[in-house]
Design an enzyme around this catalytic site. Sequence first.
Site, PDB file in Angstrom:
ATOM      1  NE  ARG A  38      -4.379   7.422   2.461  1.00 19.23           N
ATOM      2  CZ  ARG A  38      -3.961   8.555   1.880  1.00 19.23           C
ATOM      3  NH1 ARG A  38      -3.576   8.543   0.629  1.00 19.23           N
ATOM      4  NH2 ARG A  38      -3.943   9.686   2.542  1.00 19.23           N
ATOM      5  CB  ILE A  64       0.622  10.631   2.192  1.00 19.96           C
ATOM      6  CG1 ILE A  64      -0.124   9.724   1.192  1.00 19.96           C
ATOM      7  CG2 ILE A  64      -0.058  10.532   3.553  1.00 19.96           C
ATOM      8  CD1 ILE A  64      -0.103   8.225   1.591  1.00 19.96           C
ATOM      9  CB  SER A  65      -2.350  13.804  -1.692  1.00 17.84           C
ATOM     10  OG  SER A  65      -1.206  14.471  -2.176  1.00 17.84           O
ATOM     11  CD  GLN A  66      -9.229  15.037   0.644  1.00 14.52           C
ATOM     12  OE1 GLN A  66      -8.873  15.871  -0.192  1.00 14.52           O
ATOM     13  NE2 GLN A  66     -10.390  15.090   1.250  1.00 14.52           N
TER      14      GLN A  66
END
Length: 218
Positions: A38, A64-66
């Site tokens: 990530r 960027i999503s959790q």
Amino acid sequence: MDETHNFTLARNRMVQQQIEARGVTDPMVLAVMREIPRHLFVPESYQSRAYDDCPLPIGHGQTISQPYMVAVMTELLKLKGHEKVLELGTGSGYQAAILAKLSRWVYSLDRISELSARAHRNTDACGVSNITFVVADGTKGWPEEAPYEAVMITAGAPTVPEPVFEQLSECGRMVIPVGDRYSQVLKVVQKIKGLKKIESYFECRFVDLVGEHGWLDT
Ligand code: SAH
């Protein structure tokens, strides 16, 4: 300890404490979340926070999503490995990489060309190559490759975009946050005999899905 080792430790901790602990059980989803680096998908200035329990800025007012949200949405899609997947909202390319590991091919659309180009570089850097990146208004779907067995929308929509539902194959699944501009409910939309079967999950907050069948640009 070298940096790669530290990132690997952080990633394993992320999966255990943020994802498994909150009830995600699909072993394939957990495995790819442990695998995809990530930190390669966030701006350098945020790399040390890449495995934190939150979304992070990626430029152009987007995020960027959790990690937990990525895991839950992926689990809800129930991929088996043979699917052609449509993703709306490429962003960093992280979710696209996760989907690509679990399906045959991913078509990932974003309206911002710079994000799309960077996402392409990011996925190349981690050796994922079964993704086609497209710069377009995703609310119209991508009829060129339709139908899709699975659709993932990673921006908040006012309603299910009709052209996208049309491009979902019979028995296909779509995961989509639907609501107003401040909060949405995560939904799974299935196509059963051509009709929508909708299940609602939990409240969430995404950036806007901006386009002809989404929110108007402001
Ligand atoms: N899935 C991404 C995060 C998405 S953020 C990740 O893993 O990093 C939401 C993205 O949706 C933004 O990049 C935004 O530009 C994009 N977006 C918003 N409206 C869109 C539309 N109509 N078509 C395609 N992309 C859209």
